[in-house]
Structures are given as structure tokens and as C-alpha cells.
Design a protein around this motif. Structure first.
Motif, short mmCIF file in Angstrom:
data_model
loop_
_atom_site.label_atom_id
_atom_site.label_comp_id
_atom_site.label_asym_id
_atom_site.label_seq_id
_atom_site.Cartn_x
_atom_site.Cartn_y
_atom_site.Cartn_z
N THR A 79 89.43 60.50 28.73
CA THR A 79 90.07 61.82 28.68
C THR A 79 91.35 61.77 27.87
O THR A 79 91.61 62.63 27.02
N THR B 167 90.52 61.34 24.18
CA THR B 167 89.96 62.58 23.63
C THR B 167 91.06 63.61 23.39
O THR B 167 91.09 64.29 22.35
N LYS C 297 92.06 64.96 19.53
CA LYS C 297 92.02 66.37 19.13
C LYS C 297 93.32 66.78 18.45
O LYS C 297 93.33 67.56 17.51
N THR D 167 90.43 60.09 13.40
CA THR D 167 88.98 60.13 13.17
C THR D 167 88.63 59.71 11.75
O THR D 167 87.47 59.45 11.44
N TRP E 145 82.36 59.24 20.31
CA TRP E 145 82.17 60.44 19.50
C TRP E 145 81.05 60.31 18.48
O TRP E 145 80.61 61.30 17.92
N SER F 144 77.43 61.76 20.48
CA SER F 144 77.88 62.79 21.41
C SER F 144 76.77 63.24 22.36
O SER F 144 77.05 63.63 23.50
N GLN G 209 88.11 68.73 27.52
CA GLN G 209 88.87 68.16 26.40
C GLN G 209 88.00 68.02 25.15
O GLN G 209 88.49 68.10 24.03
N GLN G 210 86.70 67.83 25.35
CA GLN G 210 85.80 67.66 24.23
C GLN G 210 85.42 68.97 23.56
O GLN G 210 84.95 68.97 22.44
#
Length: 358
Positions: A297, A300, A304, A310, A325, A328, A356-357
Motif C-alpha cells: 500500500t 503504491t 502514484k 515507473t 504492477w 495487475s 490506492q491502485q
């Protein structure tokens, strides 16, 4: 056909997220009710999960405020005072020093005598007994300050170089309790690298290894010393993969602490952990599962916020980035299954991760 199949998968995932959102709302309402009823107890090990530091009012949160100095003792894991039976083992050297029976009753001159004895003796049995007494005394905040003020931190720290496993273990236990004090941490930071090396070279699941992880847990309560542990991230993950439940829980405390620091996100997501999703399973012990979910969590959340992570060129298919990720669909399936877990805290944490995703 490919486009049609992809649409089906995407539609299924959207449905899952919507359903999870409903579950999330229900779980958060339940959590708020429990919070308002004041059922959370401060000072317990379970309340210190997020960064091992958020306290009893909001267990399992993701914000991890820096703990005030006065409350740090209640927010990190310490070694409890030995039983009366264990204390009898120390009588051989205590008798000639006029020490009180309770470590809480130690005065400055008692502690000074202990530190002088520890500094002057080369007898491992005496070193071990002195360290046990200092560890017990350091369970009390007033003694943590006294030991620092009389120069005891460096004396205890030098015991990490003694080539006797029991002495090293007792030294780490003492350092663990002493590190429940922010001013002490400023001096104890020089031992982080040494402790990481000891933890890596110690036998798997050994008491010495666990003692080292406890110290690192306390030292990672704040963000101040996280960078010193960066090179040990892969070692932490290896212990998570190979260790027993006790080791997994303890190493996850460190990993959760690190994951709540945004500056550590890229280091963590590019580390190798191909096994990570295998821990997203209802058969995994609750204490391990909750921490793994919190770890994911936190990562993630910060992924974001910082899209640059990423785009890192060096991540591989076994990296946490790819595991969480890159597949998924598998991750979503595992989380959907965990929404039916019998434990409410697990379901709430799963819901938080899914949100969160989104």
C-alpha cells in the motif's frame, strides 16, 4: 478478437474495483466506529505497524507522522525486563556492586559502575551479564538518558565487535532498548551498517539476527537513517523469502518503515522479490499478511505520486515494480480473494490497497 478479449479483462477489473470500493466504504465505517469507541490500545506492538510509529489512535494508517520524543518509548518494540529467575544469573557480579534488585531502581552511580566493568573486562560471561542488566535498565526512559550521559552508548556499541555470539546478541538487545530514545539514536546511527552486516551474516532465524532486526526497526522509526539501510534492502527481502514467521514479521517492520518514506520508493520497487505475490494469500499468518499488504500500500501510494519511479530503466521482471504492477490481473485476483478473509483488519487493508491502485 484481441481487442474484444482485452475489453473483457478491463471490464472485469473495473467491476472488481467497483465492488472493492463498496467493501472499502463498509470497512472504513466499521473502522471509524471502533476508533470512536476508543478500543485501540497505545504502546502495543500491533499499534506500531505503519512506520512502527503511528500510535494507537489510527492503527494501520499510511501517513506515519514522526513520533514525539516523549512517546517514542511506547511506539517501538523493546526487549522486556528479564524475569526474576533470569536476574538470579547476574548475581555473581551484582553482589559486590550493591545494585538494587530492580533495574528501575538503578541510580547513576550504579550504571557508571556497570559501564566501567563492561569497558574493563574481557570475560565474555561478565560482559553478557552486564549487558543483560543494562538492557533491562534501558527499558526505562530515565535510564536511557543516564546511559547516554555517562558515555555508555559507545561502550555497549563496542561489544558488537566481540567475537562471541551471546555477547553480540545481548549487546544488540541493549542497543535496541537504548534506541527507543531519539537523542540516543543520533549517536547510535554509526552502528547501523555494522548491525546490517551482522544480520546478513548471522544464521537464518537466529536470535542474533532477530536482535539486529529489532534494532534496525527502532532506528527506522523516523526517516533520518533510512539511506544508511539502502544497500541492505535486498538482504531484507531475502530474509522475508526464506525466514520463518518470526523473522518475516520482524523484517517486515523494517520494510514497512522504509516504504513509508517516499525517497525510498525507487530503491524498494527496483529490488528483486519475485515471491512477493505468493504472500498475498489467506493461508499466510495474519501478522505477516497485514504487513505485506501495508508494504504494498505504501509503495503504491508513492508510485502514484511519483511517476518517474515507473520509468526506471534498471527494473527487471523479478523486481517489486514488475511483480506488483507488471501482472495487475494476478494481483487483482489475489486481492479479490483476500476481501473474503475472516479477519476484518486484513479486509480493510486489502480495500485500502485496492483504492490506492485505482
Amino acid at each position: 478478437m484481441r481487442d474484444s478479449g482485452g475489453a473483457v479483462v478491463r471490464t472485469g477489473l473495473v467491476g472488481l474495483m467497483v465492488g472493492a470500493g463498496v467493501c472499502y466504504c463498509i470497512y472504513r465505517v466499521t473502522a471509524r466506529k471502533r476508533k470512536n469507541q476508543g478500543t485501540a490500545a497505545a504502546g502495543t506492538e500491533g499499534e506500531t505497524l505503519q512506520k512502527e510509529r503511528e500510535g494507537g489512535a489510527a492503527p494501520w494508517g499510511t501517513h506515519g507522522e514522526v513520533a514525539p520524543e516523549g512517546s517514542l518509548l511506547q511506539r517501538v518494540s523493546g526487549i522486556s525486563v528479564l524475569s526474576s529467575t533470569d536476574q538470579k544469573d547476574s548475581s555473581s557480579f551484582q553482589q559486590g556492586m550493591d545494585l538494587p534488585k530492580s533495574p528501575h531502581g538503578l541510580e547513576m552511580h550504579h550504571i557508571q559502575k556497570l559501564i566501567h566493568l563492561l569497558e574493563s573486562t574481557e570475560d565474555p560471561s561478565i560482559q553478557e551479564q552486564v549487558l543483560v542488566t543494562l538492557s533491562n535498565s534501558a527499558a526505562f526512559s530515565v535510564n536511557q538518558d543516564i546511559i547516554r550521559n555517562v558515555g555508555g552508548l559507545s561502550v555497549v556499541g563496542k561489544m558488537l565487535s566481540v567475537p562471541v555470539t551471546n555477547v553480540k546478541e545481548k549487546a544488540l538487545n541493549a542497543l535496541n532498548n537504548l534506541s527507543m530514545n531519539i537523542k540516543n539514536q543520533e549517536e547510535l546511527k554509526i552502528y547501523i551498517t555494522k548491525v546490517c552486516e551482522e544480520m546478513d551474516s548471522s544464521p537464518l532465524n537466529s536470535e542474533l539476527q532477530l536482535a539486529g532486526l529489532r534494532f534496525l526497526t527502532n532506528m527506522s522509526v523516523t526517516n533520518a537513517y533510512h539511506s544508511t539501510m539502502t544497500s541492505s534492502i535486498q538482504c531484507f527481502l531475502q530474509l522475508l523469502s526464506e525466514g520463518n514467521e518470526r523473522t518475516q514479521v520482524q523484517v517486515l517492520k523494517v520494510l514497512v518503515n522504509l516504504s513509508a518514506n517516499p525517497t525510498m520508493t525507487e530503491h524498494l520497487v527496483n529490488a528483486q522479490a519475485p515471491f512477493l505475490l505468493s504472500l498475498f494469500d489467506s493461508c499466510i499468518h495474519k501478522d505477516v499478511l497485514l504487513r505485506v499488504l501495508m508494504f504494498a500500500t505504501n509503495l503504491t501510494k508513492y508510485m502514484k505520486k511519483d511517476k518517474r519511479a515507473t520509468l526506471h530503466d534498471q527494473h527487471s521482471e523479478d523486481s517489486i515494480l514488475s511483480v506488483l504492477w507488471g501482472n495487475s490481473t494476478l494481483c487483482a485476483q489475489k486481492l479479490a480473494s483476500l476481501l473474503y478473509h475472516q479477519d476484518t483488519e486484513v479486509k480493510e487493508q486489502v480495500a485500502e490497497l485496492i483504492m490506492q491502485q485505482c
